[in-house]
Design a protein around this motif. Structure first.
Motif, PDB file in Angstrom:
ATOM      1  N   LEU A 114      34.656  48.798  33.490  1.00 34.14           N
ATOM      2  CA  LEU A 114      34.405  48.919  34.926  1.00 34.14           C
ATOM      3  C   LEU A 114      35.695  49.402  35.577  1.00 34.14           C
ATOM      4  O   LEU A 114      36.581  48.612  35.887  1.00 34.14           O
ATOM      5  CB  LEU A 114      33.970  47.549  35.474  1.00 34.14           C
ATOM      6  CG  LEU A 114      32.990  47.524  36.634  1.00 34.14           C
ATOM      7  CD1 LEU A 114      31.774  48.386  36.384  1.00 34.14           C
ATOM      8  CD2 LEU A 114      32.566  46.099  36.929  1.00 34.14           C
ATOM      9  N   PRO A 167      36.512  52.255  38.267  1.00 34.07           N
ATOM     10  CA  PRO A 167      36.303  53.381  39.184  1.00 34.07           C
ATOM     11  C   PRO A 167      37.588  54.149  39.480  1.00 34.07           C
ATOM     12  O   PRO A 167      37.531  55.319  39.882  1.00 34.07           O
ATOM     13  CB  PRO A 167      35.755  52.714  40.450  1.00 34.07           C
ATOM     14  CG  PRO A 167      36.182  51.285  40.359  1.00 34.07           C
ATOM     15  CD  PRO A 167      36.208  50.967  38.897  1.00 34.07           C
ATOM     16  N   PHE A 168      38.727  53.491  39.295  1.00 33.74           N
ATOM     17  CA  PHE A 168      39.998  54.175  39.532  1.00 33.74           C
ATOM     18  C   PHE A 168      40.407  55.037  38.335  1.00 33.74           C
ATOM     19  O   PHE A 168      41.403  55.748  38.411  1.00 33.74           O
ATOM     20  CB  PHE A 168      41.102  53.145  39.818  1.00 33.74           C
ATOM     21  CG  PHE A 168      40.927  52.418  41.119  1.00 33.74           C
ATOM     22  CD1 PHE A 168      41.441  52.939  42.294  1.00 33.74           C
ATOM     23  CD2 PHE A 168      40.236  51.212  41.174  1.00 33.74           C
ATOM     24  CE1 PHE A 168      41.281  52.273  43.497  1.00 33.74           C
ATOM     25  CE2 PHE A 168      40.067  50.537  42.373  1.00 33.74           C
ATOM     26  CZ  PHE A 168      40.588  51.068  43.545  1.00 33.74           C
ATOM     27  N   ASN A 169      39.654  54.941  37.238  1.00 33.97           N
ATOM     28  CA  ASN A 169      39.980  55.705  36.028  1.00 33.97           C
ATOM     29  C   ASN A 169      41.416  55.411  35.581  1.00 33.97           C
ATOM     30  O   ASN A 169      42.164  56.306  35.208  1.00 33.97           O
ATOM     31  CB  ASN A 169      39.813  57.204  36.275  1.00 33.97           C
ATOM     32  CG  ASN A 169      38.986  57.863  35.192  1.00 33.97           C
ATOM     33  OD1 ASN A 169      38.230  57.189  34.484  1.00 33.97           O
ATOM     34  ND2 ASN A 169      39.118  59.163  35.063  1.00 33.97           N
ATOM     35  N   ARG A 170      41.763  54.149  35.591  1.00 29.77           N
ATOM     36  CA  ARG A 170      43.136  53.751  35.264  1.00 29.77           C
ATOM     37  C   ARG A 170      43.365  53.680  33.765  1.00 29.77           C
ATOM     38  O   ARG A 170      44.508  53.728  33.312  1.00 29.77           O
ATOM     39  CB  ARG A 170      43.431  52.365  35.860  1.00 29.77           C
ATOM     40  CG  ARG A 170      43.353  52.300  37.363  1.00 29.77           C
ATOM     41  CD  ARG A 170      43.409  50.856  37.832  1.00 29.77           C
ATOM     42  NE  ARG A 170      44.622  50.184  37.382  1.00 29.77           N
ATOM     43  CZ  ARG A 170      44.695  48.891  37.054  1.00 29.77           C
ATOM     44  NH1 ARG A 170      43.613  48.134  37.090  1.00 29.77           N
ATOM     45  NH2 ARG A 170      45.831  48.360  36.678  1.00 29.77           N
ATOM     46  N   GLU A 183      24.226  44.477  42.602  1.00 22.30           N
ATOM     47  CA  GLU A 183      25.435  43.787  43.060  1.00 22.30           C
ATOM     48  C   GLU A 183      26.474  43.685  41.950  1.00 22.30           C
ATOM     49  O   GLU A 183      27.413  42.900  42.040  1.00 22.30           O
ATOM     50  CB  GLU A 183      25.063  42.403  43.598  1.00 22.30           C
ATOM     51  CG  GLU A 183      24.174  42.507  44.834  1.00 22.30           C
ATOM     52  CD  GLU A 183      23.838  41.150  45.432  1.00 22.30           C
ATOM     53  OE1 GLU A 183      24.387  40.142  44.966  1.00 22.30           O
ATOM     54  OE2 GLU A 183      23.021  41.119  46.345  1.00 22.30           O
ATOM     55  N   LEU A 184      26.284  44.499  40.921  1.00 26.34           N
ATOM     56  CA  LEU A 184      27.218  44.599  39.796  1.00 26.34           C
ATOM     57  C   LEU A 184      27.323  43.318  38.978  1.00 26.34           C
ATOM     58  O   LEU A 184      28.279  43.128  38.216  1.00 26.34           O
ATOM     59  CB  LEU A 184      28.611  45.021  40.279  1.00 26.34           C
ATOM     60  CG  LEU A 184      28.676  46.358  41.010  1.00 26.34           C
ATOM     61  CD1 LEU A 184      30.100  46.665  41.437  1.00 26.34           C
ATOM     62  CD2 LEU A 184      28.130  47.476  40.136  1.00 26.34           C
ATOM     63  N   PRO A 239      47.386  40.371  33.229  1.00 27.09           N
ATOM     64  CA  PRO A 239      46.452  40.233  34.353  1.00 27.09           C
ATOM     65  C   PRO A 239      45.020  40.606  33.978  1.00 27.09           C
ATOM     66  O   PRO A 239      44.783  41.368  33.044  1.00 27.09           O
ATOM     67  CB  PRO A 239      47.004  41.229  35.379  1.00 27.09           C
ATOM     68  CG  PRO A 239      47.677  42.279  34.549  1.00 27.09           C
ATOM     69  CD  PRO A 239      48.248  41.565  33.347  1.00 27.09           C
ATOM     70  N   VAL A 240      44.087  40.053  34.734  1.00 26.10           N
ATOM     71  CA  VAL A 240      42.684  40.450  34.611  1.00 26.10           C
ATOM     72  C   VAL A 240      42.479  41.685  35.484  1.00 26.10           C
ATOM     73  O   VAL A 240      42.728  41.641  36.684  1.00 26.10           O
ATOM     74  CB  VAL A 240      41.743  39.321  35.062  1.00 26.10           C
ATOM     75  CG1 VAL A 240      40.280  39.763  34.958  1.00 26.10           C
ATOM     76  CG2 VAL A 240      41.981  38.068  34.248  1.00 26.10           C
ATOM     77  N   ASP A 241      42.030  42.768  34.886  1.00 26.95           N
ATOM     78  CA  ASP A 241      41.886  44.020  35.616  1.00 26.95           C
ATOM     79  C   ASP A 241      40.456  44.313  36.027  1.00 26.95           C
ATOM     80  O   ASP A 241      40.212  45.222  36.819  1.00 26.95           O
ATOM     81  CB  ASP A 241      42.400  45.180  34.758  1.00 26.95           C
ATOM     82  CG  ASP A 241      43.923  45.242  34.751  1.00 26.95           C
ATOM     83  OD1 ASP A 241      44.498  45.252  35.854  1.00 26.95           O
ATOM     84  OD2 ASP A 241      44.536  45.264  33.675  1.00 26.95           O
ATOM     85  N   ALA A 242      39.508  43.591  35.465  1.00 20.14           N
ATOM     86  CA  ALA A 242      38.091  43.843  35.750  1.00 20.14           C
ATOM     87  C   ALA A 242      37.312  42.688  35.133  1.00 20.14           C
ATOM     88  O   ALA A 242      37.868  41.928  34.329  1.00 20.14           O
ATOM     89  CB  ALA A 242      37.652  45.173  35.144  1.00 20.14           C
ATOM     90  N   PRO A 243      36.049  42.527  35.477  1.00 13.39           N
ATOM     91  CA  PRO A 243      35.282  41.465  34.827  1.00 13.39           C
ATOM     92  C   PRO A 243      34.954  41.789  33.379  1.00 13.39           C
ATOM     93  O   PRO A 243      34.709  40.883  32.586  1.00 13.39           O
ATOM     94  CB  PRO A 243      34.022  41.363  35.676  1.00 13.39           C
ATOM     95  CG  PRO A 243      33.907  42.683  36.351  1.00 13.39           C
ATOM     96  CD  PRO A 243      35.291  43.184  36.548  1.00 13.39           C
ATOM     97  N   ILE A 249      37.456  41.778  41.882  1.00 12.96           N
ATOM     98  CA  ILE A 249      38.218  41.684  40.636  1.00 12.96           C
ATOM     99  C   ILE A 249      38.744  43.061  40.231  1.00 12.96           C
ATOM    100  O   ILE A 249      39.901  43.212  39.844  1.00 12.96           O
ATOM    101  CB  ILE A 249      37.346  41.084  39.523  1.00 12.96           C
ATOM    102  CG1 ILE A 249      36.919  39.666  39.920  1.00 12.96           C
ATOM    103  CG2 ILE A 249      38.100  41.062  38.201  1.00 12.96           C
ATOM    104  CD1 ILE A 249      35.931  39.036  38.983  1.00 12.96           C
ATOM    105  N   GLY A 302      42.737  44.101  40.053  1.00 13.44           N
ATOM    106  CA  GLY A 302      43.459  44.726  38.950  1.00 13.44           C
ATOM    107  C   GLY A 302      44.186  45.979  39.392  1.00 13.44           C
ATOM    108  O   GLY A 302      45.354  46.203  39.044  1.00 13.44           O
TER     109      GLY A 302
END
Lengths: 522, 143
Positions: free
Chosen positions: A106, A108-111, A178-179, A517-521, B110, B114
């Motif tokens: 997940l 969206p920033f394409n990180r 709602e993802l 860190p947690v970057d996404a679920p 979340i 991040g």
């Protein structure tokens, strides 16, 4: 010319779904044959029961505490050690085809590089390596990705959009509007994450992964040494295989699994005997992690839904087996059969009806913890077929790949090359396996540490938002193979519990500091 | 379901210096990895993400005295959003940057959390080394 390595993983597959492990629902002749010719492990245990930490363990040969991927959504650092990089640096051609998941989907920033590589059209990306230099991302000079659906930006999704756009709607929507993980039911019984998918079999991701693996193999020179991680997204939910294949297993004929407790009162008594998050989840009062649908209440699961989930899961397992058969045939056609090692496993299991539950979470029982693992050494190595009963871990895979390639295990690897039989296992100290769970999501924190040793599984709980740290689980695997009797508070086995807890504490690696860190679920 | 996330980073520059970057809304894409462009028109900022998604935002607060910047994403999947960046002086040449994300759906909080953690790291790197596109843009603007 050295031995080639085909490393096959599935996602969320139970031990008992293979014929060679006693499974009766799926026909898995290809993997069964690998097992008959090689080494079958009866107690292979993951170091985490969710994807990202477990896959990171496979790649690094380290426990989650060490590699730092403590829950889904935590990205494995790009410069984390990688067995693929070790093999690449020693001259192996390296590929990962299918589901990676060392980095969040997940995005969206394409990180994250996995998502960027898929968009780039390039075979890999140049990334920082563990030794400080630059090299192919995580050591793979070919990356081609898929996940559980054609949504998102990975290679399979792009291929489906470009070639079979009209088929996209047949797949189950993994997330809702709602993802949240989708709770919607389907199939004949309304089981969650089940959908009848009219997609053509050859367009489904299982066959795509095999097709792309074969395409990569076709591009190699005959004398190349190679390591290919072929990573099937199935049989992880959603359970939406091609409808044309559903007739293989009629859910109406599927027996309820042994771990499903049909008597409601008995089921709830068993759950109440475990730490409280078991029952809270069952009743729909607590969701501790993102791996199960938030809005689904396990207590609503019917026996027919369990049958249908198991049936559809079995279909997916059969499709994987047949796909593996095609890839092995392609390797044989290239003349590699004698020098080809094949390792088959999965990242974690699936509850699949045990205790009236589905999916996964902080539940360290066999449904999630006992994995299929088979190593068919290259026939040229002359290894005798065997069964290993002593416990091994996915942490042992990376040193195994080094051993196959004739390389020493790297100092950062925490496991040992897999044993070839029980005598080898005993001689080399295969005694215990450790498993960790940490999750902190939406205000709910759960922390488990587990040791599997001497036929026991012992889980300790650390303080969180649900537990005060005094809870535990202790199961005798020989007398209680379904883990329905929690003996944590049984005075008769107190010395065993104390010994296991002490041993666990003595062998747990120190946690990585600072915590990633947690970057996404997910 | 809504959720709230908070990331912070101590940065070894003065709060005034950090605010010079944070308070200029149009510089965001120069220190926020994953945002490829942003355009400010009045109190509307439009950002484009690395995936190509374009999101409109409304700037709610740009308070140089409190050193607080707040904005709301008004498009995409968001039923609700509030982003807040605070820069707090700790010592003469040391400050604390806090980036908070409140969102419904909570899953997006979340994801934003991040991304904002990565943004604070990049902000600190540029400010502490004096090198980077946001610093360059600042210099250009200053001269």
């Amino acid at each position: 010319m050295g031995r080639k390595i085909l490393f096959i993983t599935t996602d969320q597959q139970r031990y008992d779904t293979l014929g060679c492990n006693g499974g009766e629902l799926s026909r898995t002749p290809v993997v069964d044959r690998l097992a008959a010719e090689g080494v079958r492990y009866e107690r292979a245990v993951p170091q985490s029961v969710v994807c990202m930490p477990s896959r990171s363990t496979m790649l690094t040969g380290q426990h989650p505490s060490t590699h730092g991927v403590w829950m889904n959504g935590v990205a494995l650092p790009v410069d984390a050690p990688s067995v693929a990089a070790v093999l690449h640096q020693s001259g192996y051609r390296t590929a990962l085809v299918g589901k990676p998941h060392f980095e969040p989907f997940l995005d969206p920033f394409n990180r994250f590089t996995e998502n960027r590589v898929a968009a780039s059209g390039l075979p890999t990306a140049q990334s920082l390596q563990a030794d400080g230099g630059m090299g192919p991302h995580r050591g793979f000079d070919h990356l081609e990705f898929a996940t559980h659906s054609p949504a998102g930006s990975l290679h399979y999704a792009r291929w489906m959009v470009e070639n079979h756009f009209d088929a996209l709607g047949g797949f189950y929507a993994v997330l809702d509007k709602e993802l949240e993980v989708n709770a919607a039911g389907g199939g004949d019984t309304g089981a969650p994450q089940v959908q009848i998918n009219p997609v053509a079999r050859e367009w489904y991701h299982t066959d795509w992964v095999a097709d792309r693996t074969i395409a990569w193999l076709d591009g190699l020179e005959a004398d190349d040494d190679w390591f290919c991680w072929m990573s099937f997204p199935d049989p992880h939910h959603p359970w939406d295989p091609p409808a044309s294949e559903l007739g293989r297993v009629d859910w109406r004929d599927v027996p309820l699994p042994a771990g499903y407790v049909a008597d409601l009162a008995e089921r709830e008594r068993i759950l109440d005997d475990k730490p409280r998050h078991w029952r809270l989840w069952y009743d729909g009062e607590l969701v501790s992690n993102y791996e199960a649908p938030t809005r689904w209440v396990p207590a609503t699961l019917t026996a027919d839904q369990v049958r249908e989930v198991n049936a559809v899961n079995a279909v997916e397992v059969e499709l994987i087996d047949e796909a593996i058969g095609r890839v092995l045939a392609a390797a044989q056609a290239r003349g590699w059969a004698e020098d080809l090692d094949v390792v088959f496993t999965t990242d974690h299991g699936e509850l699949q009806g045990d205790f009236g539950l589905l999916f996964k979470g902080p539940y360290h029982v066999d449904g999630l913890m006992r994995l299929p693992l088979i190593w068919r050494p290259a026939p040229s190595a002359g290894v005798e077929a065997a069964t290993v009963t002593l416990p091994v871990g996915l942490v042992d895979l990376a040193p195994t790949f080094c051993a196959i390639a004739g390389l020493d295990a790297q100092p950062w690897m925490e496991g040992n090359a897999l044993p070839l039989d029980d005598a080898d296992a005993a001689a080399r100290g295969f005694e215990r396996v450790l498993t960790e769970w940490d999750s902190e999501l939406f205000g709910v924190a759960v922390h488990l540490r587990t040791i599997t040793r001497d036929g026991w599984v012992c889980t300790t709980y650390r303080p969180g938002t649900v537990h005060d740290g005094s809870e535990g689980e202790l199961y005798d695997l020989s007398e209680d193979p379904l883990q329905q009797v929690n003996r944590w508070d049984d005075a008769a086995v107190r010395s065993i519990r104390d010994d296991l807890v002490a041993d666990l504490g003595d062998h747990l690696p120190a946690p990585r500091v600072p915590r990633l860190p947690v970057d996404a679920p997910v | 379901m809504r959720a709230s996330q908070r990331r912070h980073r101590v940065i070894e520059v003065s709060a005034e210096r950090a605010w010079e970057v944070v308070g200029r809304a149009a510089l965001l894409h120069l220190w926020f990895p994953g945002i490829t462009s942003c355009v400010v028109e009045g109190d509307t900022r439009t950002i484009v993400l690395g995936s190509g998604v374009s999101l409109p935002e409304t700037i709610l607060t740009n308070d140089a005295l409190q050193r607080r910047f707040q904005y709301r994403i008004t498009g995409g999947l968001f039923a609700e959003h509030l982003g807040t960046i605070d820069v707090i002086a700790l010592e003469e040449n040391r400050c604390l940057a806090i980036y908070s994300s409140d969102a419904d759906p909570g899953v997006m909080a979340i994801v934003l959390g991040g991304a904002t953690g990565g943004a604070l790291e990049e902000l600190a790197r540029q400010l502490e080394t004096g090198v980077g596109p946001a610093i360059d843009a600042l210099t250009t603007t200053e001269t």
